[in-house]
Design a protein around this motif. Structure first.
Motif, PDB file in Angstrom:
ATOM      1  N   ASN A 162       1.159  -1.107  -0.047  1.00 59.74           N
ATOM      2  CA  ASN A 162       0.215  -0.023   0.010  1.00 59.74           C
ATOM      3  C   ASN A 162       0.605   0.962   0.058  1.00 59.74           C
ATOM      4  O   ASN A 162       1.704   1.352   1.250  1.00 59.74           O
ATOM      5  CB  ASN A 162      -0.919   0.045   1.286  1.00 59.74           C
ATOM      6  N   PRO A 163       0.509   1.990  -1.175  1.00 62.61           N
ATOM      7  CA  PRO A 163       1.761   3.232  -0.826  1.00 62.61           C
ATOM      8  C   PRO A 163       1.478   4.821  -0.769  1.00 62.61           C
ATOM      9  O   PRO A 163       2.202   5.455  -0.105  1.00 62.61           O
ATOM     10  CB  PRO A 163       1.424   3.444  -2.489  1.00 62.61           C
ATOM     11  N   GLY A 164       0.432   4.290   0.498  1.00 61.55           N
ATOM     12  CA  GLY A 164      -0.431   4.927   0.891  1.00 61.55           C
ATOM     13  C   GLY A 164      -0.262   6.347   0.156  1.00 61.55           C
ATOM     14  O   GLY A 164      -1.208   6.155  -1.302  1.00 61.55           O
ATOM     15  N   LEU A 200       1.921   4.001 -15.134  1.00 61.14           N
ATOM     16  CA  LEU A 200       0.146   3.727 -15.042  1.00 61.14           C
ATOM     17  C   LEU A 200      -0.025   4.293 -16.025  1.00 61.14           C
ATOM     18  O   LEU A 200      -1.496   4.063 -16.727  1.00 61.14           O
ATOM     19  CB  LEU A 200      -0.017   3.759 -13.827  1.00 61.14           C
ATOM     20  N   VAL A 201      -0.076   5.991 -15.981  1.00 63.31           N
ATOM     21  CA  VAL A 201      -0.808   7.127 -16.596  1.00 63.31           C
ATOM     22  C   VAL A 201      -0.594   5.841 -18.252  1.00 63.31           C
ATOM     23  O   VAL A 201      -1.809   6.221 -19.272  1.00 63.31           O
ATOM     24  CB  VAL A 201      -0.490   8.025 -17.119  1.00 63.31           C
ATOM     25  N   ASN A 202       0.088   5.750 -18.700  1.00 65.11           N
ATOM     26  CA  ASN A 202       0.394   4.307 -20.095  1.00 65.11           C
ATOM     27  C   ASN A 202      -0.706   3.552 -20.002  1.00 65.11           C
ATOM     28  O   ASN A 202      -1.590   4.082 -21.351  1.00 65.11           O
ATOM     29  CB  ASN A 202       1.971   4.581 -19.984  1.00 65.11           C
ATOM     30  N   GLU A 203      -0.124   2.969 -18.856  1.00 63.48           N
ATOM     31  CA  GLU A 203      -1.238   1.546 -19.637  1.00 63.48           C
ATOM     32  C   GLU A 203      -2.555   2.524 -19.401  1.00 63.48           C
ATOM     33  O   GLU A 203      -4.492   1.611 -19.799  1.00 63.48           O
ATOM     34  CB  GLU A 203      -1.857   0.547 -18.264  1.00 63.48           C
ATOM     35  N   LEU A 223      -5.932  13.224 -12.618  1.00 69.10           N
ATOM     36  CA  LEU A 223      -6.958  13.437 -13.435  1.00 69.10           C
ATOM     37  C   LEU A 223      -7.334  12.170 -13.469  1.00 69.10           C
ATOM     38  O   LEU A 223      -8.268  11.762 -12.818  1.00 69.10           O
ATOM     39  CB  LEU A 223      -6.548  13.679 -15.002  1.00 69.10           C
ATOM     40  N   ALA A 224      -6.609  10.686 -13.716  1.00 74.91           N
ATOM     41  CA  ALA A 224      -7.341   9.926 -13.518  1.00 74.91           C
ATOM     42  C   ALA A 224      -7.382   9.375 -11.540  1.00 74.91           C
ATOM     43  O   ALA A 224      -9.112   9.222 -11.481  1.00 74.91           O
ATOM     44  CB  ALA A 224      -6.292   8.602 -13.988  1.00 74.91           C
ATOM     45  N   ALA A 225      -6.809   9.712 -11.128  1.00 75.99           N
ATOM     46  CA  ALA A 225      -7.452   9.136  -9.063  1.00 75.99           C
ATOM     47  C   ALA A 225      -8.106   9.773  -9.018  1.00 75.99           C
ATOM     48  O   ALA A 225      -9.070   9.101  -8.104  1.00 75.99           O
ATOM     49  CB  ALA A 225      -5.542   9.896  -8.495  1.00 75.99           C
ATOM     50  N   LEU A 226      -9.021  10.997  -9.517  1.00 71.14           N
ATOM     51  CA  LEU A 226      -9.613  11.928  -9.503  1.00 71.14           C
ATOM     52  C   LEU A 226     -10.746  10.389  -9.115  1.00 71.14           C
ATOM     53  O   LEU A 226     -11.993  11.498  -8.559  1.00 71.14           O
ATOM     54  CB  LEU A 226      -9.592  13.327  -9.574  1.00 71.14           C
ATOM     55  N   ILE A 236      -4.975  11.042  -3.008  1.00 67.66           N
ATOM     56  CA  ILE A 236      -3.969  10.420  -4.508  1.00 67.66           C
ATOM     57  C   ILE A 236      -2.941   9.413  -4.317  1.00 67.66           C
ATOM     58  O   ILE A 236      -2.563   9.735  -3.052  1.00 67.66           O
ATOM     59  CB  ILE A 236      -3.735  11.509  -5.212  1.00 67.66           C
ATOM     60  N   PRO A 237      -3.065   8.482  -5.091  1.00 69.13           N
ATOM     61  CA  PRO A 237      -1.861   7.668  -4.172  1.00 69.13           C
ATOM     62  C   PRO A 237      -0.673   8.262  -4.402  1.00 69.13           C
ATOM     63  O   PRO A 237      -0.294   8.854  -5.641  1.00 69.13           O
ATOM     64  CB  PRO A 237      -2.389   6.200  -5.414  1.00 69.13           C
TER      65      PRO A 237
END
Length: 681
Positions: A486-488, A635-638, A596-599, A624-625
């Protein structure tokens, strides 16, 4: 109970209750039956009818009519004095008359024997004798209503109370009070609603404990009286700022043969019982109140810090802690938005956590209050101790059982079981960064099923890859992507305090002053939902009206229904109130695409967030992780590959829909459809 029914007046709502029908049925009776009794009082908007006339009319038509309960008859009798005398004053007069009958049933018989004009002075004289003879009782201490009430109406009120059995006085007057407070919502909101779910919950929390029970915002003593009637308490102490509420509380206690120790005064401004030590403290303070903290700096009660004027709940919490016995407990009910949305960044909350004073925080079920749908929370507090250094969070919003069962859950040490949505969070975890004290956040995190997430991921990926359109290059998620542990998380608020991004709220004054031609250019929630932003606003116009415009690449967030985002690639736009702009200042540390993705993550869009959570606060507390820049890029690329598949699928759906429509059109209108023509395009 004996009241001349010809003198009792009924409103249309009263008639509906008497006949056990709906209010529209009564309206139909009046409209369609010429012989329906004519109004004998009231106004065109609120006509009043003779109870005896209405009962006769109903009985002639075969309706079985039971005479109303005593409280309903008293309520109807009040129709005769409405407008001429204040309703709350008349209600307190009825309580005073009940106290006189409780003292001696001959009192009211003596009043009935007097001429109507002599009854008011006699009532005052009797109440003076009653106050002098009964400790702590001050019934009718300022009954100005005796100066304005009609003599005939007073005589009817005296006769009405005289006709009630002594052992029914407490119940009857309580039911009347309940009607009055529900009719006058403001009064009920300030002093408490008899029979409210919040008062039942607080009394259930205190009933199993002996010793002293203290309510420093006791109102008309709903909780204290319930505890005194069915609990083990040996001493009941209350304080209240309103003398009229104290008056009502004292009379209600007298009618029950209960002894209350009541103190008049502003408990936050000056401690009314500085030496009191209580085993249980219950507080349901007036919601939304502001308090005067001018003299609080030297007050030992506020050792954790002096709250601001709008943080009265934190003052009540500290007042309670200052009076707790070593093994005592305090329970405070407050709006979710006033306490649970505070964070450990608040110095007082931080001090309470360091002192291990917060035992549990519970989000309560809906409709706990008759006058409001706001989400409420219950805080359980304890004296400083070295025990379990954690806070227990309970999310009981979906719980519909009686308040006594909910109280049992709160009082139990763990209440383990599938029914209870709860989480135990160490104080050290809450003290990190800017952790919110909202049960929904921690309970949701505690109930995450890692195996299910892995299973759902595998199933979703297999389904996508099974489509020939999904991954023609064979590059989608070819390697395991994981944070390993878990990255927090960091909140938007924390990122802003670090200077990683800037948070800009929507405009109010400047936008209202814009010329009409530019009003429609402000970004609103519907623009964010559709992704279609309005035209930019010229820089000279923005400067004239002191508007801060967006910059290229800013993320505009609407939090009215979840977190919905859009990127403003052009900039130079003004956003409306309740909207938020996020501007990444350090793209090396935080990639805008990752933000943007995390939101849009499920944890930031929980479907059952309490209604009271505010839009700006919701954005600031979005999580936000905490990934490294390299992990963010991977992660953004995937996710971009997955987004391409989504767009391809959406385009295919649109094209397939067009094909379906044209096939049907061709059949309907006899048009020859030649598939070979498609290969030529």
């Amino acid at each position: 109970m004996t009241i001349d029914s010809s003198l009792i007046l009924l409103s249309p709502s009263d008639i509906a209750e008497l006949a056990k029908v709906s209010r529209p049925v009564v309206s139909n009776w009046r409209r369609r039956n010429e012989d329906f009794p004519s109004p004998v009082g009231g106004t065109d908007a609120r006509p009043l009818f003779s109870q005896s006339d209405v009962i006769s009319w109903l009985q002639e038509r075969g309706h079985e009519v039971e005479l109303p309960r005593p409280d309903a008859q008293l309520w109807a009798l009040l129709n005769t004095v409405r407008g001429a005398a204040p309703l709350d004053g008349v209600t307190r007069l009825l309580l005073a008359l009940a106290a006189l009958k409780k003292q001696n049933s001959d009192n009211l018989e003596l009043l009935i024997a007097l001429e109507p004009g002599k009854q008011a002075p006699a009532v005052r004289e009797m109440l003076t004798t009653l106050r002098n003879g009964v400790p702590n009782l001050t019934p009718g201490s300022d009954l100005e209503v005796l100066e304005v009430i009609d003599k005939k109406a007073l005589s009817q009120l005296v006769s009405a109370i005289a006709g009630i059995d002594t052992d029914q006085l407490a119940e009857t007057t309580d039911l009347l009070l309940e009607r009055v407070t529900r009719h006058q919502v403001k009064s009920g909101g300030e002093h408490g609603f008899i029979g409210s779910r919040t008062s039942r919950l607080l009394s259930a929390l205190a009933q199993g404990v002996g010793g002293t029970v203290y309510d420093p915002a006791s109102g008309i003593a709903n909780v204290l009286l319930q505890v005194g009637t069915s609990g083990k308490a040996t001493r009941l102490v209350g304080s209240e700022i309103d003398p009229a509420a104290i008056d009502v509380a004292a009379q209600r206690a007298y009618l029950r043969d209960l002894e209350l120790e009541l103190h008049l005064g502003d408990a936050l401004a000056k401690d009314p019982v500085p030496d009191l030590t209580a085993d249980t403290i219950v507080i349901e303070p007036p919601f939304g109140m502001r308090w005067d903290s001018a003299h609080a700096d030297d007050d030992p009660r506020f050792s954790h810090g002096v709250p601001s004027r709008i943080e009265a709940e934190l003052a009540w919490i500290q007042h309670a802690l200052s009076h707790l016995a070593p093994n005592g407990r305090a329970f405070v009910i407050a709006p979710h938005s006033r306490l649970s949305e505070l964070t450990s960044k608040n110095k007082i909350i931080e001090s309470l956590l360091l002192g291990n004073h917060i035992e549990s925080i519970t989000t309560l079920p809906a409709n706990m209050l008759p006058q409001s749908h706001m989400t409420l929370t219950l805080w359980a507090l304890r004296p400083a101790e070295e025990g379990s250094l954690q806070v227990r969070f309970i999310d009981a919003r979906d719980f519909e059982e009686p308040e006594e069962v909910l109280a049992g859950w709160v009082l139990a040490e763990d209440s383990a079981g599938s029914e209870l949505a709860q989480a135990f969070v160490p104080n050290s975890e809450l003290l990190k960064g800017n952790a919110p004290l909202s049960p929904s956040k921690w309970v949701s995190d505690a109930n995450v099923d890692e195996d299910k997430i892995q299973e759902d991921f595998a199933g979703a990926l297999a389904a996508v890859l099974s489509s020939p359109l999904a991954d023609p290059g064979g590059t989608l998620l070819t390697e395991t992507f994981s944070a390993a542990s878990n990255p927090g998380v960091v909140t938007i608020d924390e990122l802003a305090s670090q200077g990683t991004l800037t948070v800009v709220s929507g405009h109010h004054r400047g936008i209202r002053e814009l010329p009409e031609k530019y009003q429609n250019r402000t970004v609103k929630p519907e623009h964010v939902s559709t992704g279609e932003l309005p035209e930019p606003i010229p820089q000279d116009v923005a400067k004239k009206y002191n508007l801060e415009l967006t910059k290229p690449g800013d993320i505009i967030v609407s939090a009215t229904r979840g977190l919905i985002t859009v990127v403003d690639h052009e900039g130079s736009r003004a956003v409306s109130p309740l909207m938020t702009v996020l501007r990444v200042e350090d793209p090396e540390a935080l990639r805008p695409e990752f933000l943007l993705a995390a939101l849009s993550g499920s944890w930031n869009n929980r479907p059952n967030e309490p209604r009271s959570i505010m839009s700006m606060r919701r954005v600031r507390q979005a999580e936000i992780p905490a990934l490294t820049p390299q992990a963010q890029a991977t992660l953004v690329n995937e996710l971009n590959k997955v987004r391409d598949i989504e767009e391809t699928a959406q385009k295919l759906v649109s094209q397939a829909e067009a094909l379906r429509i044209t096939i049907l059109d061709g059949i309907r209108y006899g048009v020859e459809l030649d598939p070979s023509r498609a290969s030529a395009q």
